[in-house]
Scaffold this motif. Sequence first.
Motif, PDB file in Angstrom:
ATOM      1  N   VAL A   1       0.818  -1.103   0.208  1.00 55.89           N
ATOM      2  CA  VAL A   1       0.086   0.105   0.026  1.00 55.89           C
ATOM      3  C   VAL A   1       0.864   1.174   0.022  1.00 55.89           C
ATOM      4  O   VAL A   1       1.813   1.497   0.745  1.00 55.89           O
ATOM      5  CB  VAL A   1      -1.043   0.020   0.973  1.00 55.89           C
ATOM      6  N   LYS A   2       0.597   1.903  -0.829  1.00 55.27           N
ATOM      7  CA  LYS A   2       1.366   3.385  -0.802  1.00 55.27           C
ATOM      8  C   LYS A   2       0.276   4.549  -0.768  1.00 55.27           C
ATOM      9  O   LYS A   2      -0.710   4.604  -1.726  1.00 55.27           O
ATOM     10  CB  LYS A   2       2.142   3.463  -2.257  1.00 55.27           C
ATOM     11  N   LEU A   3       0.724   5.331   0.081  1.00 54.39           N
ATOM     12  CA  LEU A   3      -0.230   6.426   0.223  1.00 54.39           C
ATOM     13  C   LEU A   3       0.391   7.912   0.033  1.00 54.39           C
ATOM     14  O   LEU A   3       1.788   7.868   0.468  1.00 54.39           O
ATOM     15  CB  LEU A   3      -1.145   6.649   1.760  1.00 54.39           C
ATOM     16  N   PHE A   4       0.166   9.022  -0.526  1.00 51.00           N
ATOM     17  CA  PHE A   4       0.773  10.134  -0.491  1.00 51.00           C
ATOM     18  C   PHE A   4      -0.160  11.130   0.285  1.00 51.00           C
ATOM     19  O   PHE A   4      -1.146  11.467  -0.420  1.00 51.00           O
ATOM     20  CB  PHE A   4       1.055  10.730  -1.850  1.00 51.00           C
ATOM     21  N   VAL A   5       0.328  11.580   1.397  1.00 55.18           N
ATOM     22  CA  VAL A   5      -0.785  12.276   2.381  1.00 55.18           C
ATOM     23  C   VAL A   5      -0.218  13.927   2.017  1.00 55.18           C
ATOM     24  O   VAL A   5       0.831  14.061   2.334  1.00 55.18           O
ATOM     25  CB  VAL A   5      -0.590  11.968   3.564  1.00 55.18           C
ATOM     26  N   THR A   6      -1.153  14.675   1.711  1.00 54.59           N
ATOM     27  CA  THR A   6      -0.695  16.114   1.484  1.00 54.59           C
ATOM     28  C   THR A   6      -1.757  16.987   1.947  1.00 54.59           C
ATOM     29  O   THR A   6      -2.911  16.607   2.561  1.00 54.59           O
ATOM     30  CB  THR A   6      -0.380  16.345  -0.102  1.00 54.59           C
ATOM     31  N   ALA A   7      -1.468  18.314   1.845  1.00 52.50           N
ATOM     32  CA  ALA A   7      -2.507  19.326   2.291  1.00 52.50           C
ATOM     33  C   ALA A   7      -1.877  20.713   1.917  1.00 52.50           C
ATOM     34  O   ALA A   7      -0.546  20.456   1.555  1.00 52.50           O
ATOM     35  CB  ALA A   7      -2.869  19.492   3.651  1.00 52.50           C
ATOM     36  N   SER A   8      -2.844  21.809   1.784  1.00 54.01           N
ATOM     37  CA  SER A   8      -2.150  23.109   1.290  1.00 54.01           C
ATOM     38  C   SER A   8      -0.978  23.606   2.295  1.00 54.01           C
ATOM     39  O   SER A   8      -1.126  23.358   3.397  1.00 54.01           O
ATOM     40  CB  SER A   8      -3.241  24.071   1.091  1.00 54.01           C
ATOM     41  N   ALA A   9      -0.015  24.465   1.875  1.00 47.80           N
ATOM     42  CA  ALA A   9       0.993  24.904   2.724  1.00 47.80           C
ATOM     43  C   ALA A   9       0.440  25.388   3.923  1.00 47.80           C
ATOM     44  O   ALA A   9       0.848  25.368   4.975  1.00 47.80           O
ATOM     45  CB  ALA A   9       2.018  25.602   1.773  1.00 47.80           C
ATOM     46  N   GLU A  10      -0.748  26.402   3.684  1.00 46.60           N
ATOM     47  CA  GLU A  10      -1.139  27.354   4.582  1.00 46.60           C
ATOM     48  C   GLU A  10      -1.743  26.206   5.583  1.00 46.60           C
ATOM     49  O   GLU A  10      -1.829  26.706   6.679  1.00 46.60           O
ATOM     50  CB  GLU A  10      -2.515  27.915   3.889  1.00 46.60           C
ATOM     51  N   VAL A  11      -2.570  25.130   5.239  1.00 43.50           N
ATOM     52  CA  VAL A  11      -3.333  24.222   6.166  1.00 43.50           C
ATOM     53  C   VAL A  11      -2.155  23.517   7.200  1.00 43.50           C
ATOM     54  O   VAL A  11      -2.230  23.712   8.466  1.00 43.50           O
ATOM     55  CB  VAL A  11      -4.209  23.216   5.512  1.00 43.50           C
ATOM     56  N   ARG A  12      -1.133  23.088   6.653  1.00 40.90           N
ATOM     57  CA  ARG A  12       0.040  22.466   7.317  1.00 40.90           C
ATOM     58  C   ARG A  12       0.653  23.317   8.279  1.00 40.90           C
ATOM     59  O   ARG A  12       0.992  23.168   9.164  1.00 40.90           O
ATOM     60  CB  ARG A  12       0.866  21.704   6.050  1.00 40.90           C
ATOM     61  N   ALA A  13       0.913  24.650   7.691  1.00 40.12           N
ATOM     62  CA  ALA A  13       1.501  25.597   8.613  1.00 40.12           C
ATOM     63  C   ALA A  13       0.675  25.874   9.850  1.00 40.12           C
ATOM     64  O   ALA A  13       1.260  25.920  10.923  1.00 40.12           O
ATOM     65  CB  ALA A  13       2.055  26.863   7.845  1.00 40.12           C
ATOM     66  N   GLU A  14      -0.392  26.116   9.719  1.00 45.22           N
ATOM     67  CA  GLU A  14      -1.489  26.249  10.612  1.00 45.22           C
ATOM     68  C   GLU A  14      -1.292  25.172  11.786  1.00 45.22           C
ATOM     69  O   GLU A  14      -1.032  25.563  12.769  1.00 45.22           O
ATOM     70  CB  GLU A  14      -2.763  26.620  10.402  1.00 45.22           C
TER      71      GLU A  14
END
Length: 205
Positions: free
Chosen positions: A120-133
Amino acid sequence: MTFTVAIDGPAAAGKGTISKAVAAHFGFAHLDTGLLYRAVGRRTLDGEAAEVAARTLRPEDLERDDLRTAEVAQAASKVAAIPEVRAALVDFQRAFARRAGGAVLDGRDIGTVICPEAEVKLFVTASAEVRAERRYLELTAKGHVTTLDAVLADVRERDARDADRATAPMKPAEDAVLLDTSAMDIPAALAAAIAQIERKRPGRG
Ligand code: DC
């Protein structure tokens, strides 16, 4: 039984939380591979050469309580661009991935370089703004003094370095499932990850 779950993605996308919870859910072992680079980065801040630190990494290096600072994160991202450092850490990660009973590894290059054969391979991401918060709230809750702008700048700098390096850059494997957690809370992200793993478990078709 060996069964590997590779979870890659940028800083503060939720990889760590998802990986830990998924490992607990399925009874798999979990390795936060970022911690290896943080431990090497920490030793360079103490004055050692990165390659030497990577070759002689000790269990106690991973247990230091100062590996989660922004300073160590930047040092980790810098040593992670050195091919000899990455090479020194490969065998340990691969052995962990294939240990009996199943393993979850989270990092930047697990699905592409360390374990291209992961089930299983997942690439978990989110916008830079959301991640910074998220990272800002996490750091201030622990008593670190910083600003949202400083954390956002840090996240962007690290993203750029991790994605642009020549050796094992951060990127989704071709067969990775993308999980964008920008608009998801933790239970929703976790449910999505568990559903992907359930589909691939032995005997489940
Ligand atoms: O996941 P983390 O934020 O703890 O990782 C710290 C740094 O280590 C990250 O900026 C890039 C590097 N890293 C890497 O190059 N490859 C990995 N598999 C894990 C982390």
